[in-house]
Design a protein around this motif. Sequence first.
Motif, PDB file in Angstrom:
ATOM      1  N   GLU A 444       0.838  -1.209   0.000  1.00  0.00           N
ATOM      2  CA  GLU A 444       0.000   0.000   0.000  1.00  0.00           C
ATOM      3  C   GLU A 444       0.870   1.255   0.000  1.00  0.00           C
ATOM      4  O   GLU A 444       0.582   2.231  -0.700  1.00  0.00           O
ATOM      5  CB  GLU A 444      -0.913  -0.006   1.224  1.00  0.00           C
ATOM      6  CG  GLU A 444      -1.836   1.202   1.278  1.00  0.00           C
ATOM      7  CD  GLU A 444      -2.726   1.190   2.515  1.00  0.00           C
ATOM      8  OE1 GLU A 444      -3.444   2.188   2.734  1.00  0.00           O
ATOM      9  OE2 GLU A 444      -2.680   0.178   3.256  1.00  0.00           O
ATOM     10  N   THR A 447       2.350   2.008  -3.439  1.00  0.00           N
ATOM     11  CA  THR A 447       1.429   2.556  -4.438  1.00  0.00           C
ATOM     12  C   THR A 447       0.939   3.960  -4.099  1.00  0.00           C
ATOM     13  O   THR A 447       0.279   4.590  -4.922  1.00  0.00           O
ATOM     14  CB  THR A 447       0.209   1.628  -4.590  1.00  0.00           C
ATOM     15  OG1 THR A 447      -0.436   1.482  -3.311  1.00  0.00           O
ATOM     16  CG2 THR A 447       0.643   0.266  -5.103  1.00  0.00           C
ATOM     17  N   ASP A 448       1.269   4.447  -2.891  1.00  0.00           N
ATOM     18  CA  ASP A 448       0.856   5.791  -2.478  1.00  0.00           C
ATOM     19  C   ASP A 448       1.982   6.776  -2.791  1.00  0.00           C
ATOM     20  O   ASP A 448       3.060   6.709  -2.185  1.00  0.00           O
ATOM     21  CB  ASP A 448       0.550   5.800  -0.980  1.00  0.00           C
ATOM     22  CG  ASP A 448      -0.010   7.145  -0.518  1.00  0.00           C
ATOM     23  OD1 ASP A 448      -0.103   8.084  -1.351  1.00  0.00           O
ATOM     24  OD2 ASP A 448      -0.349   7.270   0.682  1.00  0.00           O
ATOM     25  N   ASN A 450       2.488   9.782  -1.968  1.00  0.00           N
ATOM     26  CA  ASN A 450       2.884  10.627  -0.850  1.00  0.00           C
ATOM     27  C   ASN A 450       3.845   9.921   0.098  1.00  0.00           C
ATOM     28  O   ASN A 450       4.504  10.576   0.921  1.00  0.00           O
ATOM     29  CB  ASN A 450       1.644  11.072  -0.066  1.00  0.00           C
ATOM     30  CG  ASN A 450       0.782  12.045  -0.850  1.00  0.00           C
ATOM     31  OD1 ASN A 450       1.179  13.172  -1.120  1.00  0.00           O
ATOM     32  ND2 ASN A 450      -0.406  11.590  -1.252  1.00  0.00           N
ATOM     33  N   ARG A 451       3.968   8.588  -0.008  1.00  0.00           N
ATOM     34  CA  ARG A 451       4.782   7.820   0.931  1.00  0.00           C
ATOM     35  C   ARG A 451       6.028   7.228   0.273  1.00  0.00           C
ATOM     36  O   ARG A 451       6.714   6.413   0.884  1.00  0.00           O
ATOM     37  CB  ARG A 451       3.934   6.710   1.556  1.00  0.00           C
ATOM     38  CG  ARG A 451       2.732   7.247   2.305  1.00  0.00           C
ATOM     39  CD  ARG A 451       1.727   6.167   2.647  1.00  0.00           C
ATOM     40  NE  ARG A 451       2.239   5.181   3.576  1.00  0.00           N
ATOM     41  CZ  ARG A 451       1.547   4.106   3.982  1.00  0.00           C
ATOM     42  NH1 ARG A 451       0.322   3.902   3.525  1.00  0.00           N
ATOM     43  NH2 ARG A 451       2.088   3.245   4.823  1.00  0.00           N
TER      44      ARG A 451
END
Length: 688
Positions: A444, A447-448, A450-451
């Motif tokens: 997860e 795929t983000d 922002n991370r």
Amino acid sequence: MASDEQFSLCWNNFHANMSAGFHGLLSRGDLVDVTLAAEGRLLQAHKLVLSVCSPYFQEMFKMNPTHHPIVFLKDVSHSALRDLLQFMYQGEVNVKQEELASFISTAEQLQVKGLTGNQNEESSTPSKPKPTSRPGPRSSQQRQSVMTKLETDLDSKPSSTPVAIKRPNRPSIASNNSSSSQSGPVKRKCVDPLEAGPSGSAKEEFVTIPDEDENNAVAPKMEPEFVNESMWDEDDDGTNNDETNFGEDDSNMEMSGFDGSTTGDGNITGGGEGGAVGDAQEIAPRRNYTKEQMAKAIEEVNRGEKVAVAALKHGVPRITLFNKITGKTPIECNFGPATILSQEEEKLLVQWVLHMADRHFPVTKDHLLDSVQKIIIEKNLDTCPFTNNRPGKKWYASFLKRHPEIKERIAQNLSRARENVTEEELRNWFDINRKYLESRGLVEALTDPNRVFNTDESAFFLQPKAGRVLVRKGYKNVNNVGGGKKANLTVLITANAAGILAPPMVIYPYERIPTRIANSVNKDWGIGKSDSGWMCNKTFCEYVANIFNPWLQKMNIPKPIIFFLDGRRSHLTLHLAELCKSIGIEIIAFHPNSTHLLQPMDVAIFRPLKVFWKEEVSKWKTENPGSKFKEEYFAPVLEAALENINKEMIKNGFRESGIHPFSIEYVDLAKICSSHRTFVNCDSESDN
């Protein structure tokens, strides 16, 4: 009595010779003395011919006796004006059905004899006997009915069929006793050889042209503007007929040699009576076409299409297409004069250049010219236009133009270690790290955007290379004061895949940072210090703990995050690993010697940032002439340069390096040596 006897001498081909002579002068651009401008394109002609064929032009030139005027015609299409010129010079023209209305309307506005009701012919030739059966002048209603019938007849024909229009036959003056019984509308047959198909058959067209009204003249509807300027146009078939061709930038061009005077900045003042300055108009360039366009047009003609239709459809010159179909010129031929090297020799050079580029040993300009020189010497040519048999910059530019698959680029120097990186190793790195992140439950986070973060440092010179400068003529030693040639500061830049920049850190070579420097740095930025001014493990740990982690909390970015780093010694230490583990940062190291392929900062950020940095330093020096650029000015100028880095640039960097989305399919594998690629694209080495 014999002395009173006279003989009548008559040249039967007089009118044909005059028509062919004027048209030949127009085709070659000889003795032209007027330029007509329509839709931003220029056509040249002779004032004498225009005056004879149009009382509108005749009155215009009488009122404005300028040596070589340019007449700007409003609301007149270039194609209609070009067809009218052909009609006035040859007495006939081919007009498409859908363009006929515009053609007739333009002819009426310009009062062209033979197409309108203005037939007040004034000539210095002997008077010709008038036909006894010629009817009187038609009224406007009669002329309108005839033209309506003409257009109705033409509407029934296919839209793609050109229409042949000819002037009525004039009575012959071969003898004084000759007379003509011709009267009323005249039917003329016209066959256009260029409309013939491959078999050579041509189509015949009959068009009825009404008699002209000698008394009723059409009122002028257009106001021309004059500029004393002479330009010659070229038609798209390669002959000097119509459309002019200018360079890319004519804004600084000076015009001279006419009655007008130049102003030095491209403006032209008209001379002579009535010579007003016309508004500048954009000139359309000459139409170009490719070999593929010509090949498709030839193929269509061979299938039965007309030459004119195929030429118009594919944008190629009609005459050139006709010459290739009839065998007058070869189908396969290069534009312009013959090249010094044969096609096979140039093809061999192209294959050599592409082959060396694929193996990361690119050919330079000098390498290419040296090779060509050797080929010319081996050929032992009788005549060679090159000095010492070595071509110059003009041949080099033409060679690149003939082979568009070759482009000049600035090569990036790679170490042998980077050169040895293989595609298989990169694919394994992606597979291993994807499986590792899946095992850690970080899919997860991967795929983000922002991370997903990347950070790296680079050096910024206090004195960027100045390039060319202006000094007094004769100066030999030109110096630029502002710091040593190698004086620089290291800056750590961090960003995520969403395009957000984290606070950077500037590293100064001090044990204690001077107050003047500390006060110049943004309060949100990090200030690092080291003896050498380079990044060290202690400085990097302090940045992560004191600058980066608090910023993550301030921005409410969920943890854990994924932190991609290169394998530098200062980045991978036990202390840093324990720190990142405790604060929710997962460190992923790039494959060794592959940051030029995988690191977003190297792929898309540092290069434009240093361009912006150089611009901002130059701007600072302009605003502070004579001042030295010191370290206390570094942070504010860098902050101004960073403002030019937008989110899209950062996002593109993460995407092109395959970090987000996480896939090797986004990586430019062409940067890998072809011998180290699993699947090599051999298009560049195939026959062109």
